[in-house]
Design an enzyme around this catalytic site. Structure first.
Site, PDB file in Angstrom:
ATOM      1  N   LYS A 183       0.853  -1.191   0.000  1.00 55.09           N
ATOM      2  CA  LYS A 183       0.000   0.000   0.000  1.00 55.09           C
ATOM      3  C   LYS A 183       0.889   1.242   0.000  1.00 55.09           C
ATOM      4  O   LYS A 183       1.751   1.395   0.867  1.00 55.09           O
ATOM      5  CB  LYS A 183      -0.905  -0.006   1.231  1.00 55.09           C
ATOM      6  CG  LYS A 183      -1.751   1.258   1.400  1.00 55.09           C
ATOM      7  CD  LYS A 183      -2.513   1.233   2.728  1.00 55.09           C
ATOM      8  CE  LYS A 183      -3.200   2.573   3.000  1.00 55.09           C
ATOM      9  NZ  LYS A 183      -3.854   2.598   4.334  1.00 55.09           N
ATOM     10  N   ASP A 207     -12.185   7.096   4.252  1.00 51.66           N
ATOM     11  CA  ASP A 207     -10.932   6.860   4.972  1.00 51.66           C
ATOM     12  C   ASP A 207     -10.586   5.375   5.015  1.00 51.66           C
ATOM     13  O   ASP A 207      -9.528   5.003   5.516  1.00 51.66           O
ATOM     14  CB  ASP A 207     -11.017   7.427   6.395  1.00 51.66           C
ATOM     15  CG  ASP A 207      -9.656   7.508   7.065  1.00 51.66           C
ATOM     16  OD1 ASP A 207      -8.641   7.589   6.340  1.00 51.66           O
ATOM     17  OD2 ASP A 207      -9.595   7.489   8.311  1.00 51.66           O
ATOM     18  N   ASP A 246       1.585   6.395   5.560  1.00 54.38           N
ATOM     19  CA  ASP A 246       0.604   5.446   5.033  1.00 54.38           C
ATOM     20  C   ASP A 246       1.119   4.742   3.776  1.00 54.38           C
ATOM     21  O   ASP A 246       0.397   3.950   3.180  1.00 54.38           O
ATOM     22  CB  ASP A 246      -0.719   6.161   4.736  1.00 54.38           C
ATOM     23  CG  ASP A 246      -1.926   5.268   4.985  1.00 54.38           C
ATOM     24  OD1 ASP A 246      -1.772   4.244   5.660  1.00 54.38           O
ATOM     25  OD2 ASP A 246      -3.020   5.604   4.499  1.00 54.38           O
ATOM     26  N   ASP A 254      -2.597  10.373   3.469  1.00 56.31           N
ATOM     27  CA  ASP A 254      -4.000   9.994   3.626  1.00 56.31           C
ATOM     28  C   ASP A 254      -4.693  10.987   4.554  1.00 56.31           C
ATOM     29  O   ASP A 254      -4.577  10.916   5.775  1.00 56.31           O
ATOM     30  CB  ASP A 254      -4.112   8.573   4.188  1.00 56.31           C
ATOM     31  CG  ASP A 254      -5.556   8.168   4.431  1.00 56.31           C
ATOM     32  OD1 ASP A 254      -6.451   8.769   3.789  1.00 56.31           O
ATOM     33  OD2 ASP A 254      -5.783   7.254   5.244  1.00 56.31           O
ATOM     34  N   ARG A 305      -7.809  -0.409   1.215  1.00 54.83           N
ATOM     35  CA  ARG A 305      -8.338  -1.669   0.666  1.00 54.83           C
ATOM     36  C   ARG A 305      -8.852  -1.480  -0.756  1.00 54.83           C
ATOM     37  O   ARG A 305      -8.867  -2.436  -1.534  1.00 54.83           O
ATOM     38  CB  ARG A 305      -9.423  -2.220   1.599  1.00 54.83           C
ATOM     39  CG  ARG A 305     -10.667  -1.367   1.722  1.00 54.83           C
ATOM     40  CD  ARG A 305     -11.432  -1.635   3.009  1.00 54.83           C
ATOM     41  NE  ARG A 305     -10.727  -1.104   4.162  1.00 54.83           N
ATOM     42  CZ  ARG A 305     -11.147  -1.233   5.416  1.00 54.83           C
ATOM     43  NH1 ARG A 305     -12.303  -1.853   5.672  1.00 54.83           N
ATOM     44  NH2 ARG A 305     -10.458  -0.730   6.409  1.00 54.83           N
ATOM     45  N   GLU A 333      -9.647   3.669   2.528  1.00 51.12           N
ATOM     46  CA  GLU A 333      -9.234   3.778   1.125  1.00 51.12           C
ATOM     47  C   GLU A 333      -8.169   2.757   0.726  1.00 51.12           C
ATOM     48  O   GLU A 333      -8.071   2.372  -0.440  1.00 51.12           O
ATOM     49  CB  GLU A 333      -8.709   5.191   0.850  1.00 51.12           C
ATOM     50  CG  GLU A 333      -7.262   5.460   1.195  1.00 51.12           C
ATOM     51  CD  GLU A 333      -6.901   5.237   2.659  1.00 51.12           C
ATOM     52  OE1 GLU A 333      -5.753   4.838   2.932  1.00 51.12           O
ATOM     53  OE2 GLU A 333      -7.754   5.472   3.536  1.00 51.12           O
ATOM     54  N   LYS A 369      -9.864  13.019   8.417  1.00 49.20           N
ATOM     55  CA  LYS A 369      -9.351  12.613   9.715  1.00 49.20           C
ATOM     56  C   LYS A 369      -9.279  13.811  10.667  1.00 49.20           C
ATOM     57  O   LYS A 369      -9.229  14.965  10.218  1.00 49.20           O
ATOM     58  CB  LYS A 369      -7.933  12.034   9.561  1.00 49.20           C
ATOM     59  CG  LYS A 369      -7.833  10.729   8.808  1.00 49.20           C
ATOM     60  CD  LYS A 369      -6.375  10.334   8.645  1.00 49.20           C
ATOM     61  CE  LYS A 369      -6.239   9.023   7.895  1.00 49.20           C
ATOM     62  NZ  LYS A 369      -6.664   7.861   8.707  1.00 49.20           N
TER      63      LYS A 369
END
Length: 496
Positions: free
Chosen positions: A267, A349, A290, A272, A353, A351, A279
């Site tokens: 990933k 959030d 991230d 993010d 996956r 995201e 967030k």
């Protein structure tokens, strides 16, 4: 940093700033250490007999025994009972030694491996470069005043068994390669998001291939991703001005170039914000981490090339940025993934996956032997396992067991969590095939359940590194985990 191996029977005659001597708590010292003790008027024995040196694990004692050379130091380090020595204890001992040496600004040391059996000596040879690298690592590229250069520059390991020469040398080299891979991973992960975006990841991948002719790199931009119908991946990056780019690194080291590869998918959310489901501002700066999954893939592929492993490996850095914007995807949207599965967006959030599901569909074309994805996927994993263990889930028990075993060998800890139909029910949608989020309950597992819908064609494991990829607070920074675990896993497959 220079590391070397030396076979000698004269420990007292070694010329360096400091001799490091391992002390067994049962006081069963090697004959060569006993000879050294005699040459310095039994100072070691006296310290042991009066209780000042006990051999307790990690205990360190500096002495200056040489009357004619007061610059020659001797560092005694307790290793507990040598017969019970293992990877976790070796880490504690090496940490204690390096901490003392750095505090004393020692540059050149000689360390005896005479207290340990061959297997323990070989383990120490592999671990020392990694721990020295960890304790001397600095990220100061953006500081106007650079940090001071670490003082420890040369480490010589002593032993007396001629049969160990090849293995010790091999393990020391492996340790250096792993240490360098972890350093590269940490540096890439520590880069700020205004520098490190998906294009930067792609550039780093290309540079890696320039440095290692055994690697081939392909970069798929938004045009190529759209042609592949990777709509979930693309949706996540729609709110960002930075292009989403998937970087694929291929290594063909197997004799059979068509042999099934081991595939690693990282990933790579270079920042993010949470998107429309934004967030909280507190600690949002840490969302530059991230992309630690992609950084891990980068480090592992570097090591694979340098180790010249006789296997085929494919590494994917799924680069993207999740930002709120007038063009950003929204809660309530329904996306059609590359596989054709439709996804109702509950939370923008969740995201990672969405990026991974299309990447995991894409890599099926390689007919993989196994697939391992690495992702800072869920805060729920920190609730479940803290910052100590990486969460491991998947569709193949043997693969999961192998990964946990590799984590134990490297002290890069991982713990298996279940995936079953009870959790799968939580991601059912009323208006699409599945939802991208089902709330907090079992959040780590339901995220893995989501990914499992896209991995039915091959053996797959998911590593959730949300709790282990970086540290917060005064020591904020990437850890380089789980690079050591994954390299060990690949080494184990090479030997099986």
């Amino acid at each position: 940093m220079e590391f070397s191996i030396k076979n000698t029977s004269f420990i007292a005659k070694q010329k360096s700033e400091c001799l490091v001597i391992s002390i067994d708590s049962s006081n069963k010292q090697s004959d060569l250490v006993k000879d050294l003790d005699q040459s310095i008027q039994a100072m070691i024995s006296q310290l042991i007999n009066n209780g000042e040196v006990t051999g307790k694990l990690g205990e360190t004692t500096f002495i200056y025994p040489f009357a004619n050379d007061l610059t020659q130091k001797l560092l005694l380090v307790g290793c507990g009972k040598a017969t019970e020595f293992d990877v976790t204890k070796s880490k504690k001992v090496i940490n204690a030694v390096v901490k003392e040496l750095l505090a004393k600004k020692v540059k050149n040391i000689t360390w005896d491996l005479l207290t340990f059996n061959p297997a323990q000596s070989c383990e120490i040879a592999k671990r020392i470069p990694q721990i020295v690298g960890e304790m001397t690592y600095q990220f100061d590229q953006f500081k106007s005043k650079k940090s001071s250069i670490p003082s420890l520059t040369k480490v010589t390991l002593l032993y007396t068994d001629n049969k160990l020469t090849e293995t010790l040398t091999h393990n020391l080299l492996q340790g250096q390669i792993i240490a360098n891979a972890i350093k590269s991973t940490k540096t890439l992960a520590n880069m700020p998001s205004n520098v490190c975006n998906a294009q930067y990841l792609a550039q780093q991948g290309k540079q890696l291939a320039k440095n290692h002719s055994s690697l081939k790199v392909t970069c798929l931009g938004e045009k190529q991703l759209a042609e592949l119908n990777m709509n979930a991946y693309l949706a996540v990056g729609r709110g960002s001005v930075n292009e989403s780019i998937m970087t694929v690194i291929e290594y063909n080291g197997a004799q059979d170039k068509k042999a099934q590869p081991f595939v690693l998918v990282g990933k790579g959310l270079t920042f993010d914000s949470g998107g429309i489901s934004i967030k909280p501002s507190a600690s949002m700066d840490e969302m530059k981490y991230d992309m630690c999954g992609a950084a891990t893939v980068y480090g592992v592929m570097q090591a694979v090339a340098e180790l010249e492993l006789p296997i085929n490996v494919v590494g994917v850095m799924a680069g993207c940025e999740n930002m709120p914007d007038g063009n950003a995807y929204r809660p309530g949207d329904i996306l059609t993934t590359m596989s054709g599965t439709t996804v109702e967006i509950i939370n923008t959030d969740a995201e990672g996956r969405l990026v991974l599901c299309d990447a995991l569909t894409y890599i099926a074309r390689y007919n993989p032997k196994v697939v391992i994805d690495i992702a800072t996927l869920t805060g729920a994993c920190i609730v479940a396992l803290g910052h100590h263990y990486t969460g491991v889930m998947g569709n193949n028990e043997k693969l999961i067991t192998q990964l946990v075993s590799s984590s134990n060998k490297t002290d890069d800890k991982a713990w298996a969590l279940p995936i079953d139909d009870d959790f799968q029910q939580q991601i059912k949608s009323t208006c699409a095939d599945i939802m991208n989020s089902s709330g907090r309950d079992g959040g780590t597992i339901t995220a893995a359940c989501f990914l499992s819908r896209f991995t039915k064609e091959y053996q797959w494991a998911h590593l959730d590194i949300a709790g282990t990829a970086w540290k917060s607070g005064a020591n904020k920074g990437a850890t380089g985990r789980p690079v050591a675990m994954l390299i060990q896993y690949l080494l184990d497959q090479n030997q099986s």
